[in-house]
Design an enzyme around this catalytic site. Structure first.
Site, PDB file in Angstrom:
ATOM      1  N   ARG A  25    -108.703 -46.181   4.533  1.00  0.00           N
ATOM      2  CA  ARG A  25    -107.721 -45.444   3.725  1.00  0.00           C
ATOM      3  C   ARG A  25    -106.446 -46.265   3.516  1.00  0.00           C
ATOM      4  O   ARG A  25    -105.772 -46.117   2.504  1.00  0.00           O
ATOM      5  CB  ARG A  25    -107.412 -44.067   4.339  1.00  0.00           C
ATOM      6  CG  ARG A  25    -106.627 -43.157   3.405  1.00  0.00           C
ATOM      7  CD  ARG A  25    -106.502 -41.731   3.930  1.00  0.00           C
ATOM      8  NE  ARG A  25    -107.608 -40.885   3.541  1.00  0.00           N
ATOM      9  CZ  ARG A  25    -107.669 -40.172   2.403  1.00  0.00           C
ATOM     10  NH1 ARG A  25    -106.670 -40.203   1.538  1.00  0.00           N
ATOM     11  NH2 ARG A  25    -108.713 -39.429   2.136  1.00  0.00           N
ATOM     12  N   GLU A  65    -100.695 -33.913   3.571  1.00  0.00           N
ATOM     13  CA  GLU A  65    -100.296 -35.282   3.906  1.00  0.00           C
ATOM     14  C   GLU A  65     -99.434 -35.996   2.867  1.00  0.00           C
ATOM     15  O   GLU A  65     -98.534 -36.762   3.244  1.00  0.00           O
ATOM     16  CB  GLU A  65    -101.548 -36.142   4.159  1.00  0.00           C
ATOM     17  CG  GLU A  65    -102.374 -35.695   5.341  1.00  0.00           C
ATOM     18  CD  GLU A  65    -103.740 -36.353   5.322  1.00  0.00           C
ATOM     19  OE1 GLU A  65    -104.595 -35.955   4.509  1.00  0.00           O
ATOM     20  OE2 GLU A  65    -103.944 -37.285   6.116  1.00  0.00           O
TER      21      GLU A  65
HETATM   22  N1  MTE Z   1     -98.424 -28.836   9.036  1.00  0.00           N
HETATM   23  C1  MTE Z   1     -98.157 -28.290  10.245  1.00  0.00           C
HETATM   24  N2  MTE Z   1     -97.208 -27.339  10.312  1.00  0.00           N
HETATM   25  N3  MTE Z   1     -98.814 -28.683  11.369  1.00  0.00           N
HETATM   26  C2  MTE Z   1     -99.775 -29.666  11.329  1.00  0.00           C
HETATM   27  O1  MTE Z   1    -100.364 -30.008  12.355  1.00  0.00           O
HETATM   28  N4  MTE Z   1    -101.011 -31.279   9.927  1.00  0.00           N
HETATM   29  C3  MTE Z   1    -101.001 -32.082   8.694  1.00  0.00           C
HETATM   30  C4  MTE Z   1    -100.751 -31.187   7.483  1.00  0.00           C
HETATM   31  N5  MTE Z   1     -99.643 -30.311   7.704  1.00  0.00           N
HETATM   32  C5  MTE Z   1    -100.071 -30.278  10.061  1.00  0.00           C
HETATM   33  C6  MTE Z   1     -99.370 -29.796   8.925  1.00  0.00           C
HETATM   34  C7  MTE Z   1    -102.228 -32.836   8.465  1.00  0.00           C
HETATM   35  S1  MTE Z   1    -102.433 -34.311   9.245  1.00  0.00           S
HETATM   36  C8  MTE Z   1    -103.192 -32.407   7.597  1.00  0.00           C
HETATM   37  S2  MTE Z   1    -104.559 -33.340   7.275  1.00  0.00           S
HETATM   38  C9  MTE Z   1    -103.087 -31.110   6.907  1.00  0.00           C
HETATM   39  O2  MTE Z   1    -101.912 -30.385   7.277  1.00  0.00           O
HETATM   40  C10 MTE Z   1    -104.318 -30.274   7.254  1.00  0.00           C
HETATM   41  O3  MTE Z   1    -104.261 -29.015   6.724  1.00  0.00           O
HETATM   42  P1  MTE Z   1    -104.656 -28.659   5.211  1.00  0.00           P
HETATM   43  O4  MTE Z   1    -105.848 -29.466   4.850  1.00  0.00           O
HETATM   44  O5  MTE Z   1    -104.923 -27.215   5.254  1.00  0.00           O
HETATM   45  O6  MTE Z   1    -103.461 -29.017   4.382  1.00  0.00           O
HETATM   46  N1  HPA Z   2    -109.017 -38.300   6.250  1.00  0.00           N
HETATM   47  C1  HPA Z   2    -108.780 -37.607   7.367  1.00  0.00           C
HETATM   48  N2  HPA Z   2    -109.638 -37.454   8.322  1.00  0.00           N
HETATM   49  C2  HPA Z   2    -110.824 -38.050   8.192  1.00  0.00           C
HETATM   50  C3  HPA Z   2    -111.145 -38.794   7.054  1.00  0.00           C
HETATM   51  C4  HPA Z   2    -110.196 -38.936   6.032  1.00  0.00           C
HETATM   52  O1  HPA Z   2    -110.412 -39.583   4.985  1.00  0.00           O
HETATM   53  N3  HPA Z   2    -112.392 -39.259   7.221  1.00  0.00           N
HETATM   54  C5  HPA Z   2    -112.788 -38.811   8.424  1.00  0.00           C
HETATM   55  N4  HPA Z   2    -111.852 -38.076   9.008  1.00  0.00           N
HETATM   56 MO1  MOS Z   3    -104.780 -35.073   8.885  1.00  0.00          MO
HETATM   57  S1  MOS Z   3    -104.391 -36.963   9.625  1.00  0.00           S
HETATM   58  O1  MOS Z   3    -106.130 -35.722   7.951  1.00  0.00           O
HETATM   59  O2  MOS Z   3    -105.529 -34.423  10.275  1.00  0.00           O
END
Ligand code: MTE
Ligand code: HPA
Ligand code: MOS
Length: 779
Positions: free
Chosen positions: A325, A730
């Site tokens: 990534r 993210e």
């Molecule tokens: N927001 C909060 N409050 N707490 C979290 O742990 N994790 C982040 C983001 N926002 C996180 C957060 C990460 S790393 C990801 S991948 C996404 O939330 C995952 O949730 P979603 O796919 O529902 O957005």
């Molecule tokens: N993003 C986050 N988590 C993951 C991914 C990715 O692309 N692939 C495997 N785990």
């Molecule tokens: Mo978020 S780093 O893809 O849990």
């Protein structure tokens, strides 16, 4: 649910796209939200503690646990020999991550044995009594050490290539070769890792786990116990933050608790304390980017050749997809006519690094923005001008192909940047800052506008699937379950909004329930920001099935055509009748209509051939841009965030309040990564920043003094995602790159902007001061 504090549209417009509050917000702030450590413990619950290695790389010569076993309160001491199934909790199938070390220690803090005792205190005190003899082996903790020692890769590197980079890189008039060091990051979720195992009959165990990936915890616990997956049920109601740190790292705690629970037939809880959690769980990967860029006098990029070396730690874990990534985001928002990128996932004798918000993307993108800075200083322009010159073009421009050969078809970055430049008054402020710096000897200011373009989808295509289970009970209340997990990001609220919208009912009719492997199987990690895209669609699919049956029933019972059945707010219109939702559901039940459905979704369009470095790994891109203004003190290196303006694209927002919260939180977390959060290992390979006393996350007072966050209201996802929304978790993390660049501009002022300061991350005050000194030497 009381939503009076948020501007809420009446249900008449449907509960999607409105700022409903997070379903647990009031419980988070009043302490009523139940985390795993709050679950009442059954009588006889035992607590786990760990014996951790105090060497970075060593052969274990002998282990003497007699004193541990004899310590007060200790019930059982477990070593690798006690594992009934596989001594393996690695997520990749490589068998490179033992649950407990046997003869080889590969990082300082690696678990060697576990103690189960009447209290946590007993377990932890006992664990310190072990006598372990080691024979030290050579170790290295960082990228430089790995390179010096010819370290192996923990997983296969990747190469992306387009055009003729080798032939073209020497052609343009200008060329820069340099490198950038980028630090890692500790997740610092408020709730540390925890697992709570309750044994059942036969092979059964229920494990409550603070995990983003209940299915993987289930499969891993089964693998370690040597039982089928069906024996294990993993439940997760919520995490007190995950941020990627709970995508794979919860496996070990769950497996230890489950083994002990089965062995002792008692409930077992495993909760490491903060220092242990920080020492023994993986973090964001540090990177070193070595770049060679060729460009013309205007600042237009011609060719890029870059290598992305990462500190992976002792095992693969997610380092393969993380370093991939990084390469996928090494272009940021820019078109590279000729490009060659390679990853180097290096083995180090440190804890195995893992997912962290952005998943390698931030490191790749930061490298790109550094290259833009290099070009800007070389040609004497505002970096923003160089950025605009190099943005991906419109379809048909011949400037839309990424290094991975996917076409960028939905690019709105030029519009976002243009609007933000206007709304933040960027040009006038930059001019004012240039003038300020001329007459200010000590305090210097900087301003930077940086873009974000983030690819949405798991790059492993198989993970882009999700399931949901929806029951409509015969009183008209609705039970919702899906494969996504709640870590504070508001996923449960968003998916409940989708369901409430589908049936046109008030949100409080929808009961949000804990994620469990028993209701929806074979789920993916809630990660890659895809939670609402995937689970929202799966829940929608379940609702669609139930609605079809309900419409069918209405047509039969009322003898009307389908077109005469309409879901209105909390009612159904059937021909000339309107029936309350609950009355209608009750009637459907008596007519024996199935009121439960399992929904499923898989993302269309995506494919990826890693060996060829070609494909369409991302369903779409999320965009955003950020302007940050900072002041630095050139005598101490200290700095202050004066102002940040953000314009971010979440498509048609499912919940604007939650999305803005995600953007603010992500920006501040990104700012911490790039400024104050510094991980530091000593010569023995010991992590010395393993507590908040030495590891500095941003405080409320560190937030920009002026902080304006706007959604790009006009945006709709060009792809048919749920409600035309876009992922938000993210992408906004990378908006914080503007902070580092603003600091960099302030530093550059010391040498009258004649040289790129090459400020590495994190730009701690110490590093800023050293950069200022370098600039002074030039000036
Ligand atoms: N927001 C909060 N409050 N707490 C979290 O742990 N994790 C982040 C983001 N926002 C996180 C957060 C990460 S790393 C990801 S991948 C996404 O939330 C995952 O949730 P979603 O796919 O529902 O957005
Ligand atoms: N993003 C986050 N988590 C993951 C991914 C990715 O692309 N692939 C495997 N785990
Ligand atoms: Mo978020 S780093 O893809 O849990």
């Amino acid at each position: 649910m009381d939503n009076t504090s948020f501007p809420m549209k009446p249900v008449i417009d449907g509960p999607m796209h409105v700022s409903l509050k997070h379903d647990s917000a009031h419980k988070h702030v009043t302490g009523q939200a139940e985390y795993i450590d709050d679950i009442p413990e059954p009588a006889g619950t035992l607590h786990g503690g760990l014996g951790l290695a105090d060497r970075a790389h060593a052969q274990i010569v002998s282990i003497d646990l007699d004193a541990v076993k004899a310590a007060p309160g200790v019930v059982w001491v477990m070593t690798a020999d006690d594992i009934p199934g596989a001594n393996d909790v690695g997520s990749t199938g490589r068998h490179d991550e033992p649950l407990l070390a046997t003869d080889l220690v590969q990082f300082h803090g690696q678990p060697i044995f576990a103690v189960f005792a009447e209290t946590r205190d007993h377990a932890r005190r006992a664990a310190l009594l072990a006598k372990i003899e080691y024979r030290d082996l050579p170790h290295w903790s960082d990228i430089a050490g790995a390179r010096d020692n010819g370290a192996p890769f923990v997983t296969e590197p990747m190469t992306l290539k387009r055009g003729e980079p080798e032939a073209e890189i020497g052609k343009p008039p200008l060329r820069v070769q340099a490198s950038m060091e980028i630090g890692g990051q500790e997740h610092f979720y408020l709730e540390s890792h925890i697992a709570f195992a309750i044994p059942g009959e036969d092979d059964d165990v229920i494990v409550w786990s603070s995990t983003q990936h209940p299915s993987e915890v289930q499969h891993m616990v089964a693998h370690v116990l040597g039982v089928p997956n069906h024996a294990i049920e993993v439940r997760t109601r919520r995490m007190g933050g995950g941020f990627g740190g709970k995508e794979t790292q919860g496996n070990q705690f769950a497996a230890l608790a489950a083994v002990a629970a089965k062995k002792l037939n008692r409930a077992v809880k495993f909760r490491p304390d903060r220092d242990e959690d920080m020492s023994m769980t993986g973090k964001r990967h540090d990177f070193r980017v070595d770049y060679d860029i060729a460009f013309d006098e205007d600042g237009r990029i011609h060719a890029v050749d870059a290598t992305y070396a990462a500190r992976c730690g002792f095992s693969a874990d997610l380092s393969g997809p993380v370093t991939d990534r990084a390469l996928f985001h090494a272009d940021s928002s820019y078109f590279y006519p000729h490009v060659h990128l390679t990853s180097q996932p290096l083995k180090t004798h440190t804890v195995s690094n893992t997912a962290f918000r952005g998943f390698g993307g931030p490191q790749g993108m930061l490298g790109a923005e550094r290259m833009i800075e290099e070009i800007a200083y070389a040609v004497g322009k505002d970096p923003l001008e160089v950025r605009k010159l190099n943005f991906y073009g419109k379809p048909g421009s011949g400037r839309t192909t990424t290094p991975y050969h996917q076409e960028v078809e939905d690019c709105v970055i030029a519009r976002i940047v243009e609007e933000l430049e206007q709304s933040s008054d960027y040009q006038a402020r930059r001019q004012a800052i240039l003038e300020f710096n001329e007459q200010s000897p000590v305090i210097r200011k900087g301003i930077a506008l940086t873009p974000v373009k983030f690819g949405i989808s798991f790059t492993l295509t198989a993970y882009n699937q999700a399931g949901a289970l929806v029951h409509v009970y015969n009183d008209g209340s609705i039970h919702l379950n899906h494969g996504g997990t709640e870590m504070g990001q508001g996923l449960y609220t968003k998916v409940a909004q989708v369901v409430a919208d589908a049936f046109q009912v008030d949100i409080d009719r929808v009961k949000i329930t804990a994620t469990t492997t028993g209701k929806v199987p074979n789920t993916s990690a809630t990660a890659a920001s895809s939670g609402s895209d995937l689970n929202g669609m799966a829940a929608y699919d379940a609702c669609r099935q139930i609605k079809e049956r309900l419409v069918d029933f209405a047509c039969r019972q009322w003898k009307v055509d389908q077109s005469e059945v309409e879901f209105l707010p909390n009612r159904i219109r059937i021909g000339g009748d309107t029936v309350p939702f609950d009355t209608f559901v009750k009637a459907a039940y008596y007519d024996r209509v199935q009121l439960s459905a399992a929904g499923f979704y898989k993302t269309p369009k995506i494919h990826w051939d890693r060996a060829a470095g070609k494909g369409h790994p991302f369903y779409y891109f999320a965009y955003g841009a950020c302007v940050s203004e900072v002041s630095i003190d050139t005598l101490t290196g200290e700095y202050m965030m004066d102002r940040t303006d953000i314009l971010h694209d979440v498509g048609k927002s499912l919940n604007p309040a939650i999305d803005i919260g995600q953007i603010e939180g992500a920006f501040v977390q990104g700012m911490g990564w790039l400024t104050t959060e510094e991980l530091w290992w000593d010569a023995k390979g010991r992590l010395r920043t393993h507590a908040p006393s030495t590891y500095k996350i941003p405080l409320a007072s560190d937030r920009p003094k002026i902080f304006n966050v706007q959604l790009a209201e006009w945006s709709e996802n060009a792809e048919p995602t749920i409600g035309r929304s876009k992922a938000v978790g993210e992408p906004p993390f990378m908006l914080a790159i503007s902070v580092l660049e603003a600091i960099s501009m302030a530093v550059a002022s010391v040498a009258d902007y004649t040289a790129c300061p090459r400020l590495d991350a994190p730009a701690t005050p110490e590093r800023v001061l050293m950069a200022v000194e370098r600039m002074k030497a030039l000036g």
